[in-house]
Enzyme design. Sequence first.
Site, short mmCIF file in Angstrom:
data_model
loop_
_atom_site.label_atom_id
_atom_site.label_comp_id
_atom_site.label_asym_id
_atom_site.label_seq_id
_atom_site.Cartn_x
_atom_site.Cartn_y
_atom_site.Cartn_z
NE ARG A 76 -57.28 -36.20 52.14
CZ ARG A 76 -57.45 -36.47 50.85
NH1 ARG A 76 -58.52 -37.16 50.46
NH2 ARG A 76 -56.56 -36.08 49.96
CE LYS B 182 -57.36 -32.57 51.89
NZ LYS B 182 -55.97 -32.03 51.87
CG HIS C 266 -53.18 -37.28 57.25
ND1 HIS C 266 -54.52 -37.15 57.48
CD2 HIS C 266 -52.96 -36.70 56.04
CE1 HIS C 266 -55.08 -36.52 56.46
NE2 HIS C 266 -54.16 -36.25 55.57
NE ARG D 287 -54.30 -39.20 52.73
CZ ARG D 287 -54.98 -39.50 51.64
NH1 ARG D 287 -55.79 -40.55 51.63
NH2 ARG D 287 -54.86 -38.77 50.53
CG HIS E 22 -52.10 -37.62 46.89
ND1 HIS E 22 -50.94 -38.21 47.34
CD2 HIS E 22 -52.74 -37.18 48.01
CE1 HIS E 22 -50.89 -38.14 48.65
NE2 HIS E 22 -51.96 -37.53 49.08
CE1 TYR F 196 -47.18 -40.93 52.93
CE2 TYR F 196 -48.06 -40.19 50.83
CZ TYR F 196 -48.15 -40.28 52.20
OH TYR F 196 -49.19 -39.69 52.85
#
Length: 300
Positions: free
Chosen positions: A150, A174, A246, A249, A272, A281
């Site tokens: 990110r 995160k 993003h 990414r 993730h 994706y």
Amino acid sequence: MNENLEACLYAFMEYIQIERNYSEYTVKFYRQDIEHFYLFMNEQGITELGNVEYFDARLYLTTLFEKEYSRPSLARKISSLRSFYKFLMREQIVKENPFVFLSQAKRQLKIPKFFYEEEMEKLFQACEGDSALDVRNLALLEILYATGIRVSECASIQLKDINLEFDTILVRGKGKKERIVLFGDFANKALCNYIDHSRHKLMKNKDNHEYLFVNFRGTPLTERGIRYILNDLINKAALTGKMHPHMLRHTFATHLLNHGADLRTVQELLGHENLSSTQIYTHVTKEHLRKTYLSHHPRA
């Protein structure tokens, strides 16, 4: 509105307010959705709720599509009417629910925007140059594309987080979760060139700090600064639109899957927590395969 229709609506409103204890906001939308359907019934000359058939429900959905209602609005209206008719059946006002077999309008899946490989080449070409800023921009682009991190994670990288021997970076994502990301030879070369020859020029004897990427003043590059640089590269590469933070990414994940990487590996590389976050994706890669097929198969 005839008395029978009005009475049915009133009874349903009482039911969802008193028995189901729905919020005022929810009740308001149920009423709007049912009254909207009543207008359709009037246009079609249908006077009784029991006379509405599956074909009528399909026709109503078609009219909503034609009026370009959003997918969430379509789904909500159909759900409201399905619940309304379920109540009417419970009260023995109607015998069938014409909306029960009507496929609910699914929420439209937003496919992430990404760059094709040819577009990425143009972006890399836009970084060509010998100035300290050009060298930094190339290293920045290579790292973002090579790792899929990110923008916020990129801005927080410090020199101590990088292992040039093993081509890895310690990233803080995160929730302050840490993970190791990998990068390849192109990124390694660009990073070494930036650290050895350009970073100290940009620092300009500023108070020494450990942040990897710096701006022209020598202070740490912010998320906003990174987005500005990326959009500037878009303009130099003559690509249309602005670069969403993003997009690189998304591009990283899409290109990995297009070249045969498995979903679990991509999930781990992206950081993730849930596989469902990565599965979007697969829709991108399926669309890519579909377009390739249609463009190249002689019988497509």
